[in-house]
Design an enzyme around this catalytic site. Sequence first.
Site, PDB file in Angstrom:
ATOM      1  N   SER A  90       0.847  -1.193   0.000  1.00  0.00           N
ATOM      2  CA  SER A  90       0.000   0.000   0.000  1.00  0.00           C
ATOM      3  C   SER A  90       0.880   1.239   0.000  1.00  0.00           C
ATOM      4  CB  SER A  90      -0.894   0.030   1.242  1.00  0.00           C
ATOM      5  OG  SER A  90      -1.391   1.349   1.404  1.00  0.00           O
ATOM      6  N   HIS A 115      -1.350  -1.130  -4.081  1.00  0.00           N
ATOM      7  CA  HIS A 115      -2.650  -0.892  -3.462  1.00  0.00           C
ATOM      8  C   HIS A 115      -2.793   0.608  -3.199  1.00  0.00           C
ATOM      9  CE1 HIS A 115      -5.985  -2.080  -0.699  1.00  0.00           C
ATOM     10  NE2 HIS A 115      -5.523  -1.137   0.116  1.00  0.00           N
ATOM     11  N   ASP A 146      -4.956   3.462  -1.451  1.00  0.00           N
ATOM     12  CA  ASP A 146      -5.955   3.711  -0.407  1.00  0.00           C
ATOM     13  C   ASP A 146      -6.605   5.064  -0.625  1.00  0.00           C
ATOM     14  OD1 ASP A 146      -6.011   1.460   1.419  1.00  0.00           O
ATOM     15  OD2 ASP A 146      -3.886   1.899   1.719  1.00  0.00           O
ATOM     16  N   MET A 204      -9.232   7.788   0.419  1.00  0.00           N
ATOM     17  CA  MET A 204      -9.974   8.215   1.618  1.00  0.00           C
ATOM     18  C   MET A 204     -10.533   9.616   1.413  1.00  0.00           C
ATOM     19  SD  MET A 204      -7.169   7.075   4.431  1.00  0.00           S
ATOM     20  CE  MET A 204      -6.530   5.409   4.509  1.00  0.00           C
ATOM     21  N   HIS A 209      -8.689   0.751  -3.200  1.00  0.00           N
ATOM     22  CA  HIS A 209      -9.548   0.478  -2.048  1.00  0.00           C
ATOM     23  C   HIS A 209     -10.294   1.774  -1.749  1.00  0.00           C
ATOM     24  CE1 HIS A 209      -9.428  -0.349   2.608  1.00  0.00           C
ATOM     25  NE2 HIS A 209     -10.664  -0.358   2.130  1.00  0.00           N
ATOM     26  N   MET A 262     -12.372   4.002   0.228  1.00  0.00           N
ATOM     27  CA  MET A 262     -12.953   4.340   1.533  1.00  0.00           C
ATOM     28  C   MET A 262     -13.641   5.690   1.369  1.00  0.00           C
ATOM     29  SD  MET A 262      -9.664   3.075   3.695  1.00  0.00           S
ATOM     30  CE  MET A 262      -8.609   3.125   2.264  1.00  0.00           C
ATOM     31  N   MET A 279     -10.974  -6.340   6.134  1.00  0.00           N
ATOM     32  CA  MET A 279     -10.210  -5.328   6.878  1.00  0.00           C
ATOM     33  C   MET A 279      -9.842  -5.899   8.237  1.00  0.00           C
ATOM     34  SD  MET A 279      -9.807  -2.857   4.864  1.00  0.00           S
ATOM     35  CE  MET A 279      -8.834  -1.902   6.038  1.00  0.00           C
ATOM     36  N   ASP A 320      -6.213  -6.670   4.625  1.00  0.00           N
ATOM     37  CA  ASP A 320      -5.647  -5.322   4.662  1.00  0.00           C
ATOM     38  C   ASP A 320      -5.642  -4.807   6.095  1.00  0.00           C
ATOM     39  OD1 ASP A 320      -4.860  -2.741   4.140  1.00  0.00           O
ATOM     40  OD2 ASP A 320      -6.593  -2.228   2.894  1.00  0.00           O
TER      41      ASP A 320
HETATM   42  C1  DX5 Z   1      -6.099   1.329   6.094  1.00  0.00           C
HETATM   43  C2  DX5 Z   1      -5.680   1.013   4.690  1.00  0.00           C
HETATM   44  C3  DX5 Z   1      -4.548   0.094   4.573  1.00  0.00           C
HETATM   45  C4  DX5 Z   1      -3.269   0.589   5.183  1.00  0.00           C
HETATM   46  C5  DX5 Z   1      -2.504  -0.620   5.584  1.00  0.00           C
HETATM   47  O1  DX5 Z   1      -7.212   2.129   6.031  1.00  0.00           O
HETATM   48  O2  DX5 Z   1      -6.757   0.442   3.985  1.00  0.00           O
HETATM   49  O3  DX5 Z   1      -4.344  -0.312   3.231  1.00  0.00           O
HETATM   50  O4  DX5 Z   1      -2.503   1.368   4.329  1.00  0.00           O
HETATM   51  O5  DX5 Z   1      -1.425  -0.209   6.305  1.00  0.00           O
HETATM   52  P1  DX5 Z   1      -0.674  -1.165   7.318  1.00  0.00           P
HETATM   53  O6  DX5 Z   1      -0.188  -2.336   6.503  1.00  0.00           O
HETATM   54  O7  DX5 Z   1       0.413  -0.303   7.827  1.00  0.00           O
HETATM   55  O8  DX5 Z   1      -1.665  -1.587   8.363  1.00  0.00           O
HETATM   56 ZN    ZN Z   2      -6.359  -0.435   1.969  1.00  0.00          ZN
END
Ligand code: DX5
Ligand code: ZN
Length: 222
Positions: free
Chosen positions: A10, A35, A37, A39, A68, A70, A139, A177
Amino acid sequence: MKHPPEIAPSILSANFANLETDIRQAEKGGADWFHLDIMDGHFVPNISFGPWVAKIMKAITDVPLDAHLMITNPREYIPKFIDAGVELIYPHYEASYDVYRTVQLIVDLGAKAGITLNPATRFDVVEPFLELIDSVLIMSVCPGFGGQKFIESSVQKIRWLRKLLDEQKPEVRIAIDGGVNLENIADLRHAGVDFFVAGSAVFKAKNIEETVRRLKQIAESV
Ligand code: DX5
Ligand code: ZN
């Protein structure tokens, strides 16, 4: 059914002042995906980046990208991520009452669809989606931030989910994840995970390349 394990670093935990350097190292270690993320500061209490970073990633790497989402209104952005070159999209089950429509849109636009479940969401909500999805993203932290502690009950959830999938749609893969690292990846593989997202374990490591390689070796050895 066991699928070959894949590692998806990620980039949330990468060094954005030097993104390309971090990406090259992860590539050398054998990253199978990157990956992204996404947000929005609404569905989760943090804001990251949008489709323009997917475009930058596409320009600097041939490794496939997964996003992903969010975010509260995924359908507004899905076409933009697909245009930017994202191949696999994970909306959240919890984001809307009509998430089925979101998954259908991803498939209709020609990308692979996944469905993401928060830690408090039951594993069997995936049943209506099995005809459409490539994978279920479990998750193992509450989404929003990298570097959080792995929630142990996720392991049992994965075992139950793997059993359900093997009975109903064995081709569907399990992704995880949150808090994945060199210490727990063997147990997670054993429980049935095929696709491992790892942020801080990879990009905060002293040696990014070696860490990706080790994660993959361990997952392949189980
Ligand atoms: C959290 C994300 C993850 C995050 C994982 O909201 O969806 O993808 O980046 O990070 P680590 O591996 O550090 O938990
Ligand atoms: Zn993620």
